[in-house]
Design a protein around this motif. Structure first.
Motif, mmCIF file in Angstrom:
data_model
loop_
_atom_site.group_PDB
_atom_site.id
_atom_site.type_symbol
_atom_site.label_atom_id
_atom_site.label_comp_id
_atom_site.label_asym_id
_atom_site.label_seq_id
_atom_site.Cartn_x
_atom_site.Cartn_y
_atom_site.Cartn_z
ATOM 1 N N PRO A 167 -97.630 36.683 25.911
ATOM 2 C CA PRO A 167 -96.854 37.088 24.510
ATOM 3 C C PRO A 167 -96.108 35.695 23.874
ATOM 4 O O PRO A 167 -96.307 34.403 24.590
ATOM 5 N N PHE B 109 -89.258 37.027 26.746
ATOM 6 C CA PHE B 109 -88.649 36.648 28.196
ATOM 7 C C PHE B 109 -89.866 36.274 28.968
ATOM 8 O O PHE B 109 -89.238 35.624 30.068
ATOM 9 N N SER C 2 -98.399 41.890 32.800
ATOM 10 C CA SER C 2 -97.486 43.334 32.679
ATOM 11 C C SER C 2 -98.757 44.224 33.189
ATOM 12 O O SER C 2 -99.564 44.432 32.819
ATOM 13 N N TYR D 60 -100.812 47.206 31.879
ATOM 14 C CA TYR D 60 -101.996 47.028 30.872
ATOM 15 C C TYR D 60 -103.405 47.140 31.743
ATOM 16 O O TYR D 60 -104.414 46.934 31.254
ATOM 17 N N ARG E 253 -95.900 53.182 20.752
ATOM 18 C CA ARG E 253 -96.551 52.085 21.528
ATOM 19 C C ARG E 253 -96.039 52.083 22.914
ATOM 20 O O ARG E 253 -94.890 52.087 23.172
ATOM 21 N N GLN F 231 -97.977 44.401 24.621
ATOM 22 C CA GLN F 231 -96.967 44.179 23.858
ATOM 23 C C GLN F 231 -97.253 43.187 22.566
ATOM 24 O O GLN F 231 -96.919 43.514 21.398
ATOM 25 N N SER G 216 -90.023 50.426 24.940
ATOM 26 C CA SER G 216 -90.028 49.023 25.732
ATOM 27 C C SER G 216 -88.383 48.931 25.914
ATOM 28 O O SER G 216 -87.507 49.392 25.307
ATOM 29 N N SER G 217 -88.057 47.783 26.344
ATOM 30 C CA SER G 217 -86.906 47.054 26.584
ATOM 31 C C SER G 217 -86.320 46.457 25.316
ATOM 32 O O SER G 217 -87.218 46.087 24.688
ATOM 33 N N ASP H 259 -85.085 43.677 24.229
ATOM 34 C CA ASP H 259 -85.264 42.379 23.940
ATOM 35 C C ASP H 259 -86.124 42.148 22.815
ATOM 36 O O ASP H 259 -86.039 41.303 22.128
ATOM 37 N N VAL H 260 -87.126 43.181 22.872
ATOM 38 C CA VAL H 260 -88.163 42.836 21.579
ATOM 39 C C VAL H 260 -87.688 43.267 20.315
ATOM 40 O O VAL H 260 -88.315 42.689 19.262
ATOM 41 N N TYR I 8 -91.182 47.941 32.855
ATOM 42 C CA TYR I 8 -92.566 47.370 32.953
ATOM 43 C C TYR I 8 -92.521 46.304 34.109
ATOM 44 O O TYR I 8 -91.925 45.254 33.887
ATOM 45 N N PHE J 203 -93.922 43.140 36.077
ATOM 46 C CA PHE J 203 -94.720 41.936 35.818
ATOM 47 C C PHE J 203 -95.341 41.063 37.249
ATOM 48 O O PHE J 203 -94.286 41.011 38.154
#
Ligand code: DTR
Length: 337
Positions: A36, A41, A92, A95, A168, A189, A206-207, A209-210, A231, A233
């Motif tokens: 990303p 993050f 992540s 995926y 999404r 993402q 999603s969380s 932050d996005v 999610y 990672f």
């Protein structure tokens, strides 16, 4: 004649020395690829990891970071690291449906309140189980995003409003979204901004932050706080590269692995709160809270997803019931009752 022979030998020795020095340098250079954008993050975490390792090892190790898919994108990350195009990669897990039957438990709605606690439990679970699914790479950090919320282009007030909306998501979280009545569209993402812009999806699961880091708050000015799944990672290294590293380098990397995983969770927890405030101030974007009963209703709707995860885990020889109770015990330890 004798002089020129001597000069030739000296030159040869110098060249050999130069080759030895440069190849030794090449052996201690680490290329860290991330998918990303630099301000998200996972990439903030990557830079912090590089800084922490540099603090421990100084110039004996050169670390190059590649955010934003500049070396490997989300889809090519695992293959690229295994084949040595990058030494370190970050994925992540959502995926890669089916590829991480044990660790994908963290994609279920387990009720974690913070990424900080979830990241610690994820690291500990991996240490305890050492699962076959990660045996081909060297795992050097594991963390999660913060609990997922529904960010939307249309106003949402109650769980009934999310019925049929395109959203999404990815992996098990797509099943969770579906169980709550939404129509999930799976993608990384990093592909979401375009999908949102083209109207392929009406929202993001999603969380928070996005909202800021991808500027989703501009188009998603509505939403619901549902405190759903996280999610997970994984940051991992090419095994051959790992085995080629001097012991002091390996030790320095493993000494920070758990602390850095938890640091990342803590960062994304705090950054999500900041992003929510920023979205409100910048675009007037506001997410509605649900009642306790509505939250419980949504969580109950996802119960079949947990059952189906257990069945899939069993097919891979994993005792899902035990994994979930180990996670719950870790959660109680780190988050409190
Ligand atoms: N949406 C999840 C997790 C996630 C949350 N923030 C970011 C930022 C950049 C990449 C991913 C995420 C996901 O797709 O993995």
């Amino acid at each position: 004649m004798l002089r020129s022979k001597k000069a030739f030998i000296t030159l040869l020795a110098l060249l050999t020395l130069l080759y030895a020095v440069t190849s030794a340098q090449a052996a201690t250079r680490l290329r860290f690829a991330n998918f990303p954008a630099a301000e998200t993050f996972p990439c903030i975490s990557m830079e912090r990891w590089a800084d922490e390792v540099r603090k421990k090892l100084g110039d004996s190790l050169e670390i190059q970071t590649f955010p934003g898919g500049t070396l490997l994108d989300a889809k090519n990350m695992v293959r690229g690291v295994v084949q040595g195009q990058a030494d370190i990669g970050c994925i992540s897990l959502a995926y890669h449906p089916g590829a991480y039957p044990l660790l994908s438990a963290f994609e279920l709605p387990l009720g974690f309140a913070t990424a900080e606690a979830a990241s610690g439990v994820l690291w500990d679970l991996h240490e305890a189980y050492k699962p076959a699914e990660t045996s081909k790479v060297k795992v050097i950090a594991l963390f999660t995003s913060a609990p997922s919320q529904i960010m939307s282009t249309k106003p949402l007030r109650s769980p009934a409003d999310i019925k049929g909306m395109t959203i999404r998501s990815a992996g098990v979280l797509a099943d969770v979204a579906e169980s709550m009545g939404m129509r999930p569209v799976s993608m990384p993402q990093s592909d979401a901004p375009e999908a949102l812009q083209k109207g392929m999806v009406q929202g993001i699961f999603s969380s928070l932050d996005v909202m800021k880091d991808y500027n989703f708050a501009e188009s998603c000015r509505h939403g619901l706080i549902v405190n759903s799944s996280l999610y997970p990672f994984m940051v991992f290294m090419n095994m051959k590269k790992w085995n080629s590293l001097p012991k002091e380098v390996q030790d320095a990397i493993m000494e920070i692995s758990r602390e850095h995983s938890v640091w990342t969770g803590k960062y994304v927890d705090a950054h999500g709160k900041e992003a929510r405030e920023w979205s409100k101030e910048t675009y007037g974007a506001e997410l509605n809270e649900l009642s306790k009963a509505e939250l419980e209703e949504l969580r109950a709707m996802s119960a079949p997803v947990v059952e189906s995860w257990k069945t899939k885990a069993a097919a891979k020889g994993i005792d899902g019931e035990k994994v979930l109770s180990d996670i719950a015990a870790g959660k109680n330890r780190l988050e409190g009752e």
